[in-house]
Motif scaffolding. Structure first.
Motif, PDB file in Angstrom:
ATOM      1  N   MET A 308       0.831  -1.207   0.000  1.00 54.02           N
ATOM      2  CA  MET A 308       0.000   0.000   0.000  1.00 54.02           C
ATOM      3  C   MET A 308       0.865   1.256   0.000  1.00 54.02           C
ATOM      4  SD  MET A 308      -3.005  -1.158   2.649  1.00 54.02           S
ATOM      5  CE  MET A 308      -1.852  -1.836   3.841  1.00 54.02           C
ATOM      6  N   GLU A 309       1.958   1.240   0.750  1.00 52.98           N
ATOM      7  CA  GLU A 309       2.861   2.396   0.789  1.00 52.98           C
ATOM      8  C   GLU A 309       3.548   2.589  -0.565  1.00 52.98           C
ATOM      9  OE1 GLU A 309       4.279   2.543   5.438  1.00 52.98           O
ATOM     10  OE2 GLU A 309       5.142   0.999   4.143  1.00 52.98           O
ATOM     11  N   ILE A 310       3.947   1.485  -1.175  1.00 47.85           N
ATOM     12  CA  ILE A 310       4.573   1.560  -2.503  1.00 47.85           C
ATOM     13  C   ILE A 310       3.578   2.117  -3.517  1.00 47.85           C
ATOM     14  CG2 ILE A 310       5.514   0.195  -4.408  1.00 47.85           C
ATOM     15  CD1 ILE A 310       7.496   0.530  -2.190  1.00 47.85           C
ATOM     16  N   ALA A 311       2.316   1.661  -3.415  1.00 50.26           N
ATOM     17  CA  ALA A 311       1.278   2.140  -4.341  1.00 50.26           C
ATOM     18  C   ALA A 311       1.107   3.650  -4.227  1.00 50.26           C
ATOM     19  CB  ALA A 311      -0.039   1.425  -4.067  1.00 50.26           C
ATOM     20  N   ARG A 312       1.137   4.179  -3.012  1.00 48.48           N
ATOM     21  CA  ARG A 312       0.971   5.625  -2.822  1.00 48.48           C
ATOM     22  C   ARG A 312       2.133   6.388  -3.445  1.00 48.48           C
ATOM     23  NH1 ARG A 312      -0.775   7.143   3.213  1.00 48.48           N
ATOM     24  NH2 ARG A 312      -0.961   9.173   2.176  1.00 48.48           N
ATOM     25  N   VAL A 313       3.339   5.853  -3.311  1.00 54.30           N
ATOM     26  CA  VAL A 313       4.507   6.487  -3.925  1.00 54.30           C
ATOM     27  C   VAL A 313       4.369   6.488  -5.453  1.00 54.30           C
ATOM     28  CG1 VAL A 313       6.992   6.243  -4.340  1.00 54.30           C
ATOM     29  CG2 VAL A 313       6.068   5.966  -2.017  1.00 54.30           C
ATOM     30  N   ILE A 314       3.918   5.358  -6.015  1.00 57.63           N
ATOM     31  CA  ILE A 314       3.745   5.258  -7.470  1.00 57.63           C
ATOM     32  C   ILE A 314       2.715   6.273  -7.956  1.00 57.63           C
ATOM     33  CG2 ILE A 314       2.903   3.760  -9.337  1.00 57.63           C
ATOM     34  CD1 ILE A 314       4.078   1.375  -7.744  1.00 57.63           C
ATOM     35  N   ARG A 315       1.599   6.393  -7.214  1.00 56.14           N
ATOM     36  CA  ARG A 315       0.513   7.277  -7.639  1.00 56.14           C
ATOM     37  C   ARG A 315       0.891   8.760  -7.564  1.00 56.14           C
ATOM     38  NH1 ARG A 315      -1.781   3.728 -10.582  1.00 56.14           N
ATOM     39  NH2 ARG A 315      -3.360   2.369  -9.641  1.00 56.14           N
ATOM     40  N   GLN A 316       1.980   9.074  -6.846  1.00 60.55           N
ATOM     41  CA  GLN A 316       2.416  10.466  -6.761  1.00 60.55           C
ATOM     42  C   GLN A 316       3.103  10.930  -8.046  1.00 60.55           C
ATOM     43  OE1 GLN A 316       4.808  10.453  -3.231  1.00 60.55           O
ATOM     44  NE2 GLN A 316       3.034  10.384  -1.846  1.00 60.55           N
ATOM     45  N   GLN A 317       3.401   9.992  -8.952  1.00 62.17           N
ATOM     46  CA  GLN A 317       4.013  10.340 -10.232  1.00 62.17           C
ATOM     47  C   GLN A 317       2.921  10.368 -11.301  1.00 62.17           C
ATOM     48  OE1 GLN A 317       7.938   8.267 -10.885  1.00 62.17           O
ATOM     49  NE2 GLN A 317       7.221   7.086  -9.137  1.00 62.17           N
ATOM     50  N   ASP A 318       2.767  11.511 -11.940  1.00 62.50           N
ATOM     51  CA  ASP A 318       1.668  11.698 -12.884  1.00 62.50           C
ATOM     52  C   ASP A 318       1.631  10.642 -13.977  1.00 62.50           C
ATOM     53  OD1 ASP A 318       0.786  13.890 -11.524  1.00 62.50           O
ATOM     54  OD2 ASP A 318       1.740  15.364 -12.837  1.00 62.50           O
ATOM     55  N   ARG A 319       2.781  10.257 -14.504  1.00 64.44           N
ATOM     56  CA  ARG A 319       2.797   9.341 -15.648  1.00 64.44           C
ATOM     57  C   ARG A 319       2.341   7.937 -15.267  1.00 64.44           C
ATOM     58  NH1 ARG A 319       8.951   7.495 -16.812  1.00 64.44           N
ATOM     59  NH2 ARG A 319       7.812   6.274 -18.360  1.00 64.44           N
ATOM     60  N   PHE A 320       2.331   7.611 -13.954  1.00 64.67           N
ATOM     61  CA  PHE A 320       1.875   6.288 -13.518  1.00 64.67           C
ATOM     62  C   PHE A 320       0.562   6.366 -12.745  1.00 64.67           C
ATOM     63  CE2 PHE A 320       6.554   5.831 -13.799  1.00 64.67           C
ATOM     64  CZ  PHE A 320       6.591   4.873 -14.793  1.00 64.67           C
ATOM     65  N   HIS A 321      -0.089   7.516 -12.829  1.00 66.74           N
ATOM     66  CA  HIS A 321      -1.303   7.710 -12.034  1.00 66.74           C
ATOM     67  C   HIS A 321      -2.415   6.739 -12.435  1.00 66.74           C
ATOM     68  CE1 HIS A 321      -3.731  10.047  -9.237  1.00 66.74           C
ATOM     69  NE2 HIS A 321      -4.718   9.997 -10.114  1.00 66.74           N
ATOM     70  N   SER A 322      -2.488   6.385 -13.726  1.00 68.14           N
ATOM     71  CA  SER A 322      -3.575   5.515 -14.182  1.00 68.14           C
ATOM     72  C   SER A 322      -3.128   4.092 -14.501  1.00 68.14           C
ATOM     73  CB  SER A 322      -4.236   6.123 -15.428  1.00 68.14           C
ATOM     74  OG  SER A 322      -3.291   6.288 -16.467  1.00 68.14           O
ATOM     75  N   VAL A 323      -1.892   3.748 -14.180  1.00 70.33           N
ATOM     76  CA  VAL A 323      -1.415   2.374 -14.421  1.00 70.33           C
ATOM     77  C   VAL A 323      -2.062   1.433 -13.402  1.00 70.33           C
ATOM     78  CG1 VAL A 323       0.600   0.847 -14.390  1.00 70.33           C
ATOM     79  CG2 VAL A 323       0.765   3.127 -15.416  1.00 70.33           C
ATOM     80  N   PRO A 324      -2.709   0.341 -13.859  1.00 72.66           N
ATOM     81  CA  PRO A 324      -3.360  -0.580 -12.909  1.00 72.66           C
ATOM     82  C   PRO A 324      -2.363  -1.198 -11.940  1.00 72.66           C
ATOM     83  CG  PRO A 324      -4.081  -1.017 -15.159  1.00 72.66           C
ATOM     84  CD  PRO A 324      -2.928  -0.058 -15.261  1.00 72.66           C
ATOM     85  N   ILE A 325      -2.750  -1.248 -10.660  1.00 74.51           N
ATOM     86  CA  ILE A 325      -1.945  -1.908  -9.618  1.00 74.51           C
ATOM     87  C   ILE A 325      -2.763  -3.055  -9.042  1.00 74.51           C
ATOM     88  CG2 ILE A 325      -0.903  -1.657  -7.330  1.00 74.51           C
ATOM     89  CD1 ILE A 325      -0.209   1.219  -8.044  1.00 74.51           C
ATOM     90  N   ILE A 326      -2.160  -4.237  -9.047  1.00 73.33           N
ATOM     91  CA  ILE A 326      -2.819  -5.439  -8.529  1.00 73.33           C
ATOM     92  C   ILE A 326      -2.037  -5.917  -7.308  1.00 73.33           C
ATOM     93  CG2 ILE A 326      -3.520  -7.810  -9.045  1.00 73.33           C
ATOM     94  CD1 ILE A 326      -3.533  -7.002 -12.029  1.00 73.33           C
ATOM     95  N   TYR A 327      -2.733  -6.053  -6.180  1.00 75.48           N
ATOM     96  CA  TYR A 327      -2.093  -6.550  -4.966  1.00 75.48           C
ATOM     97  C   TYR A 327      -2.121  -8.083  -4.918  1.00 75.48           C
ATOM     98  CZ  TYR A 327      -2.491  -1.817  -2.944  1.00 75.48           C
ATOM     99  OH  TYR A 327      -2.400  -0.477  -2.698  1.00 75.48           O
ATOM    100  N   LEU A 328      -1.049  -8.649  -4.334  1.00 73.45           N
ATOM    101  CA  LEU A 328      -0.995 -10.084  -4.056  1.00 73.45           C
ATOM    102  C   LEU A 328      -0.817 -10.271  -2.552  1.00 73.45           C
ATOM    103  CD1 LEU A 328       1.518 -11.406  -6.761  1.00 73.45           C
ATOM    104  CD2 LEU A 328      -0.961 -11.319  -6.911  1.00 73.45           C
ATOM    105  N   SER A 329      -1.629 -11.141  -1.965  1.00 73.11           N
ATOM    106  CA  SER A 329      -1.484 -11.381  -0.528  1.00 73.11           C
ATOM    107  C   SER A 329      -2.285 -12.610  -0.124  1.00 73.11           C
ATOM    108  CB  SER A 329      -1.976 -10.167   0.265  1.00 73.11           C
ATOM    109  OG  SER A 329      -1.924 -10.427   1.645  1.00 73.11           O
ATOM    110  N   ALA A 330      -1.913 -13.171   1.008  1.00 71.09           N
ATOM    111  CA  ALA A 330      -2.706 -14.253   1.600  1.00 71.09           C
ATOM    112  C   ALA A 330      -3.836 -13.668   2.443  1.00 71.09           C
ATOM    113  CB  ALA A 330      -1.814 -15.144   2.459  1.00 71.09           C
ATOM    114  N   GLU A 331      -3.909 -12.345   2.482  1.00 71.85           N
ATOM    115  CA  GLU A 331      -4.937 -11.660   3.270  1.00 71.85           C
ATOM    116  C   GLU A 331      -6.336 -11.963   2.713  1.00 71.85           C
ATOM    117  OE1 GLU A 331      -6.657 -10.284   5.972  1.00 71.85           O
ATOM    118  OE2 GLU A 331      -4.661  -9.345   6.154  1.00 71.85           O
TER     119      GLU A 331
END
Length: 537
Positions: A308-331
């Motif tokens: 989640m923290e990495i995702a927030r860092v990625i979203r702070q860059q305009d060019r990656f704002h709309s790139v899909p992010i898929i999480y993987l977890s046993a959660e």
């Protein structure tokens, strides 16, 4: 039927088989000729096709085809399998190919003094009752690099498809004379192929729902009523042919478990995707810059930080704002999953990962992401890059040219007297002219070149690793061919030309480079239009 007419019918039947096989040889050579670096991969295919041609031609006593085929086979003996084709041998094979091309001319081509055109594509087959329309379509398609053949009967079409599966078929619903006879022919054809052939149906009558359903069920992608002009049909044929191959998705995987990351990489590559894996979250910025992913897969829990923290860092860059992010977890806690997605994620997959589920999720997310990106960076009429993205790409190529110390050329194109086209024939025809030029450019330039609609009737072309003299030669050849293309407008046809200006990058900014190309374009306009000028500065 007497014996002589029976023999003549058999002779024509066998001649068609030889001619069809010769066109397979020509098409395979074009693949090799287009990119020598991967020519070794087509060595066995080319040899087998030529050997088959020689056997057919000898059996059916077609000496010119047999001689040309034997010449090619002799030269192929000097080409080691799995090795690139060297230039000297390529020239010799090209001479033999041209001899075969002359032997393969249709009877309607015999009076044509020009060298026969070679085609980059597998064939488009045309089965229309209107032979005049079929002839017009073939001439237009060949201008766009397609290889097209028309057929007079269902039997001829079925025989040709057995020898060489086409990219698409344009079929008259009533081809053959009887009601829905064309549909029956296509149903018979589709049963013989593992993957269906895309079919474009045409009809002189507005089909009933039963007819249209039947057409759709046997592979019909389009149902045209009333008949449309060649320009519209060619746009559709382009859509359903392999000219528009889908690039593999670029997927970045961040998982601190190397075993899990390698497993993901294997699954993705097997599905035809391009995967880049990292196991250290601190490498994410570098990986984003180097790889430019279309989809990002993040492990939820890693040492030192969370997905989640990495995702927030990625979203702070305009060019990656709309790139899909898929999480993987046993959660498995749905509340936590939803919270994770609210912080920048788009989907959530629980471990252990089902490969089919993963691939399907990426395809679904990837298609939508590409569609949204296309809306942002592409011109809606031509499908080319828009003005803003073209300049962005030019900036990128300037950086790359500087880093690699390579030449870079930039060209501006403007359609001559375009306002007159709109005033005379109307804006829909003008739009079709713009689309035809965009298609012409896409088919004749490299995949590494970038083509944009700069505005109105202006186009911009970025040619990486290209000297201005080479750029001028390529664009001049395209200009000459485009000026010969007949633009349909109802019962009338007309020709269109364009002017072009080319500038070589000399270390300046993208804006300065554009201005020099624009001045070269105006030099072409002042020189009488329909020419290519190079910036002298």
């Amino acid at each position: 039927m007497n014996d002589e007419s029976q023999k003549e019918k058999l002779r024509q039947h066998f001649a068609r088989r030889v001619t069809t096989q010769a066109r397979v040889v020509l098409d395979t050579w074009q693949k090799i000729h287009a990119d020598r670096s991967i020519s070794g991969a087509h060595h066995s295919e080319f040899t087998a096709a030529t050997d088959k041609l020689v056997r057919y031609a000898q059996r059916f006593e077609m000496a010119s085809h047999a001689d040309a085929g034997r010449k090619i086979l002799g030269l192929l003996a000097d080409w080691p399998a799995d090795a690139p084709l060297d230039e000297a041998l390529e020239r010799q094979i090209q001479d033999a190919i041209e001899a075969l091309s002359r032997s393969t001319l249709r009877r309607t081509d015999q009076d044509n003094s020009e060298a026969p055109q070679q085609f980059r594509r597998t064939p488009v087959y045309i089965a229309l009752a209107n032979t005049e329309m079929a002839g017009r379509l073939i001439r237009q398609l060949e201008f766009f690099g397609f290889r097209a053949s028309a057929f007079g009967s269902a039997e001829e079409l079925i025989e040709a498809c057995a020898l060489h599966k086409p990219e698409t078929i344009l079929m008259d619903v009533n081809f053959g004379g009887a009601v829905n006879a064309g549909l029956a022919t296509i149903e018979q054809l589709q049963e013989r192929h593992d993957t269906p052939i895309p079919i474009i149906f045409m009809s002189d009558e507005d089909g009933t729902i039963e007819t249209r359903l039947r057409a759709s069920r046997c592979g019909g992608e389009e149902f045209f009523y009333p008949a449309v002009d060649p320009g519209q049909l060619i746009e559709k044929i382009e859509t359903y042919t392999h000219g528009n191959t889908v690039e593999p998705y670029k997927v970045l995987v961040l998982d601190d478990s190397r075993a899990q990351a390698k497993y993901m990489e294997t699954v993705l590559k097997k599905a035809g995707m391009t995967a880049h894996i990292i196991t250290d979250p601190m490498q994410i910025i570098h990986a984003l810059e180097e790889f430019s992913p279309e989809i990002i897969i993040l492990d939820m829990y890693m040492p030192g930080c969370t997905g989640m923290e990495i995702a927030r860092v990625i979203r702070q860059q305009d060019r990656f704002h709309s790139v899909p992010i898929i999480y993987l977890s046993a959660e498995e806690d749905v509340t936590k999953q939803l919270h994770a997605m609210s912080l920048g994620g788009d989907d959530f997959l629980t471990k252990p990962i089902d490969p089919k589920h993963l691939v399907a999720t990426i395809h679904n997310r990837g298609r939508r992401a590409r569609s949204l990106l296309a809306l942002m960076i592409r011109d809606s009429l031509t499908g080319l890059y828009n003005h803003t993205h073209t300049l962005h790409l030019l900036d990128q190529e300037i950086v790359r040219a500087r880093q690699k110390d390579q030449p870079l050329s930039f060209a501006m194109i403007d359609i001559d007297y375009f306002k007159k086209v709109n005033d005379t024939f109307g804006h829909p025809i003008g739009d079709r002219v713009l689309r035809s030029l965009s298609m012409f450019l896409k088919q004749r330039l490299r995949k590494t070149d970038h083509i944009g609609r700069y505005g109105g009737e202006e186009f911009a072309i970025i040619l990486p690793n290209t000297r201005p003299s080479d750029a001028r030669n390529v664009l001049n050849e395209i200009r000459e061919r485009f000026s010969e293309l007949h633009q349909p407008a109802g019962d009338r046809e007309f020709n269109v030309t364009f002017s072009c200006g080319v500038a070589a990058w000399q270390g300046e900014s993208s804006q300065a480079l554009c201005e020099r190309a624009d001045r070269a374009l105006y030099d072409s306009k002042n020189a009488g239009r329909n020419c290519v000028s190079t910036s002298s500065e």
